[in-house]
Design an enzyme around this catalytic site. Structure first.
Site, PDB file in Angstrom:
ATOM      1  N   CYS A  21       0.870  -1.175   0.000  1.00  0.00           N
ATOM      2  CA  CYS A  21       0.000   0.000   0.000  1.00  0.00           C
ATOM      3  C   CYS A  21       0.907   1.226   0.000  1.00  0.00           C
ATOM      4  O   CYS A  21       2.127   1.111   0.159  1.00  0.00           O
ATOM      5  CB  CYS A  21      -0.860  -0.009   1.250  1.00  0.00           C
ATOM      6  SG  CYS A  21       0.174   0.020   2.731  1.00  0.00           S
ATOM      7  N   CYS A 105       2.233   6.042   8.882  1.00  0.00           N
ATOM      8  CA  CYS A 105       1.387   6.230   7.690  1.00  0.00           C
ATOM      9  C   CYS A 105       0.444   7.413   7.928  1.00  0.00           C
ATOM     10  O   CYS A 105      -0.176   7.510   9.000  1.00  0.00           O
ATOM     11  CB  CYS A 105       0.572   4.965   7.429  1.00  0.00           C
ATOM     12  SG  CYS A 105      -0.574   5.191   6.054  1.00  0.00           S
ATOM     13  N   GLU A 135      -0.148  -0.359  16.473  1.00  0.00           N
ATOM     14  CA  GLU A 135      -0.946   0.813  16.069  1.00  0.00           C
ATOM     15  C   GLU A 135      -1.920   1.214  17.181  1.00  0.00           C
ATOM     16  O   GLU A 135      -2.099   2.408  17.465  1.00  0.00           O
ATOM     17  CB  GLU A 135      -1.719   0.499  14.777  1.00  0.00           C
ATOM     18  CG  GLU A 135      -2.483   1.714  14.282  1.00  0.00           C
ATOM     19  CD  GLU A 135      -3.394   1.410  13.113  1.00  0.00           C
ATOM     20  OE1 GLU A 135      -3.008   0.616  12.227  1.00  0.00           O
ATOM     21  OE2 GLU A 135      -4.509   1.973  13.072  1.00  0.00           O
ATOM     22  N   THR A 173      -6.562   0.692  11.571  1.00  0.00           N
ATOM     23  CA  THR A 173      -6.731   0.837  10.107  1.00  0.00           C
ATOM     24  C   THR A 173      -6.812  -0.484   9.362  1.00  0.00           C
ATOM     25  O   THR A 173      -7.208  -0.509   8.203  1.00  0.00           O
ATOM     26  CB  THR A 173      -5.543   1.625   9.519  1.00  0.00           C
ATOM     27  OG1 THR A 173      -4.334   0.951   9.888  1.00  0.00           O
ATOM     28  CG2 THR A 173      -5.510   3.059   9.994  1.00  0.00           C
ATOM     29  N   SER A 232      -1.449  -7.620  10.700  1.00  0.00           N
ATOM     30  CA  SER A 232      -2.893  -7.663  10.964  1.00  0.00           C
ATOM     31  C   SER A 232      -3.687  -7.788   9.669  1.00  0.00           C
ATOM     32  O   SER A 232      -4.551  -8.651   9.536  1.00  0.00           O
ATOM     33  CB  SER A 232      -3.304  -6.405  11.728  1.00  0.00           C
ATOM     34  OG  SER A 232      -4.697  -6.319  11.835  1.00  0.00           O
ATOM     35  N   ASN A 233      -3.368  -6.948   8.699  1.00  0.00           N
ATOM     36  CA  ASN A 233      -4.206  -6.974   7.487  1.00  0.00           C
ATOM     37  C   ASN A 233      -4.061  -8.284   6.725  1.00  0.00           C
ATOM     38  O   ASN A 233      -5.000  -8.739   6.086  1.00  0.00           O
ATOM     39  CB  ASN A 233      -3.941  -5.733   6.629  1.00  0.00           C
ATOM     40  CG  ASN A 233      -2.733  -5.882   5.753  1.00  0.00           C
ATOM     41  OD1 ASN A 233      -2.825  -6.367   4.641  1.00  0.00           O
ATOM     42  ND2 ASN A 233      -1.570  -5.487   6.261  1.00  0.00           N
ATOM     43  N   SER A 276       1.902  -5.235   3.401  1.00  0.00           N
ATOM     44  CA  SER A 276       3.330  -5.053   3.685  1.00  0.00           C
ATOM     45  C   SER A 276       4.202  -6.018   2.886  1.00  0.00           C
ATOM     46  O   SER A 276       5.376  -6.200   3.202  1.00  0.00           O
ATOM     47  CB  SER A 276       3.568  -5.234   5.182  1.00  0.00           C
ATOM     48  OG  SER A 276       2.866  -6.357   5.662  1.00  0.00           O
TER      49      SER A 276
HETATM   50  S1  SF4 Z   1      -2.298  -0.624   5.550  1.00  0.00           S
HETATM   51 FE1  SF4 Z   1      -1.453   0.759   7.100  1.00  0.00          FE
HETATM   52  S2  SF4 Z   1       0.332   1.631   6.100  1.00  0.00           S
HETATM   53 FE2  SF4 Z   1      -0.943   0.791   4.479  1.00  0.00          FE
HETATM   54  S3  SF4 Z   1      -2.222   2.528   3.794  1.00  0.00           S
HETATM   55 FE3  SF4 Z   1      -3.348   1.348   5.334  1.00  0.00          FE
HETATM   56  S4  SF4 Z   1      -2.925   2.454   7.227  1.00  0.00           S
HETATM   57 FE4  SF4 Z   1      -1.359   3.052   5.778  1.00  0.00          FE
END
Ligand code: SF4
Length: 329
Positions: A21, A105, A135, A173, A232-233, A276
């Site tokens: 991202c 970010c 975070e 996020t 996490s994502n 990431s």
């Molecule tokens: S995943 Fe985290 S680092 Fe990437 S755009 Fe979203 S908030 Fe920003």
């Protein structure tokens, strides 16, 4: 079950968007530029982004990763990771006379600012997020007196506020959009006057990667998510794939972690990667699959992404100063 014959159709569904991202791209480039600009070592507090390969690659280039600011020698350069830090961390760094570069970010900073503003207006803030995640620690640190962490719908029963007419929810996020909405639903039942954040806290990249994996989930016998276990994502993408109907889903850092047994009886493999994850790791997974007859790759496109962020301001300032000095020479 009989073994698959050569005529079994085998295909790969490749999610788009996937991988880096804008916030991760910026943070990784920031470490690289800082190493070029100031030379090694550049200290980085916490993993700059939650990816093993990225951290190992930057370590080889001269970055030193530390858990706490106290581990950084006085007067050195320290970079803060994309996940953001609490104000106390900036104070500690100033006490140790560290030169800081903040690679938080901008979309995390946005949530920090929301927290500060609602705390100033004396709201109770219910922060939906995973306990212990960096975070969440950073955001909570903006207004510890006002923030209560809510880690999923099961936490809602225990949440207490001072004034139910002055309460707002914010979030990490990188959560699952669906699970967060479930938590918000439960909170709204308990606090009907609950206010929502002024704009989505779950970032565009997290949302888009989940939409893409949802689209492929029902058609996939197996979904492989490339990403690290502390990302996490990336972990959420495994859950979303299973929720969307994939028979099986796994998280791997590298292609060599894929288990041949997962392919038993599988004809469609979905592939995606967390925010990431550099594309070279996805290429490795696609090559691994291709060697096993999964050569046909179809893109499942959920969104276009064009967002980029400029480098952290401290770094931009020094890069500009260096460019100016070169012109003068
Ligand atoms: S995943 Fe985290 S680092 Fe990437 S755009 Fe979203 S908030 Fe920003």
């Amino acid at each position: 079950m009989g073994r698959m014959t050569a005529t079994t159709p085998r295909r790969v569904l490749l999610a788009a968007p996937r991988g880096y991202c804008a916030g991760v791209d910026r943070a990784v480039i920031a470490v690289e530029k800082a190493l070029e600009q100031y030379g090694s070592p550049v200290y980085v507090r916490h993993e700059i982004v939650h990816n093993k390969y990225v951290v190992q690659t930057l370590e080889k280039k001269g970055a030193i990763f530390v858990e706490e600011t106290a581990e950084v020698p006085e007067g050195s350069i320290v970079m803060f990771s994309a996940h953001g830090v609490a104000p106390t961390v900036h104070e500690e760094a100033a006490e140790r006379k560290l030169a800081t570069i903040d690679a938080t970010c901008p979309l995390v900073t946005k949530v920090h600012k929301e927290a500060v503003r609602f705390a100033q207006d004396d709201f109770d803030i219910l922060l939906i997020g995973h306990e212990g995640h960096e975070e969440v620690i950073g955001t909570s640190g903006e207004a510890p007196e006002h923030i209560t962490l809510v880690d999923g719908p099961e936490d809602v029963a225990d949440v207490e506020v001072r004034d139910p007419s002055k309460v707002v929810w914010l979030s990490q996020t990188t959560l699952s959009v669906d699970e967060t909405m479930e938590t918000v639903g439960a909170l709204k039942e308990k606090f009907p006057l609950l206010i929502s954040p002024p704009s989505d806290d779950i970032c565009y990249a997290t949302q888009n990667r989940q939409i893409a994996v949802k689209q492929m989930g029902a058609d996939a016998d197996l979904v492989i998510v490339v990403g690290s276990k502390n990302s996490s994502n990336s972990v959420r993408l495994v859950e979303v794939a299973l929720g969307a109907g994939a028979n099986d889903a796994h998280l791997v850092d590298f292609a060599d972690e894929i288990d041949e047994a997962w392919l038993e009886g599988v004809s469609t493999v979905g592939v995606t990667s967390g925010a990431s994850v550099p594309e070279v790791l996805v290429d490795g997974v696609l090559a691994w699959l291709s060697e096993r007859g999964f050569e046909d790759v179809e893109i499942v496109k959920a969104a276009e992404e064009s967002i980029t962020f400029s480098l952290p301001k401290e770094l931009r300032r020094d890069l500009r100063a260096e460019a100016a000095a070169l012109v003068e020479k």
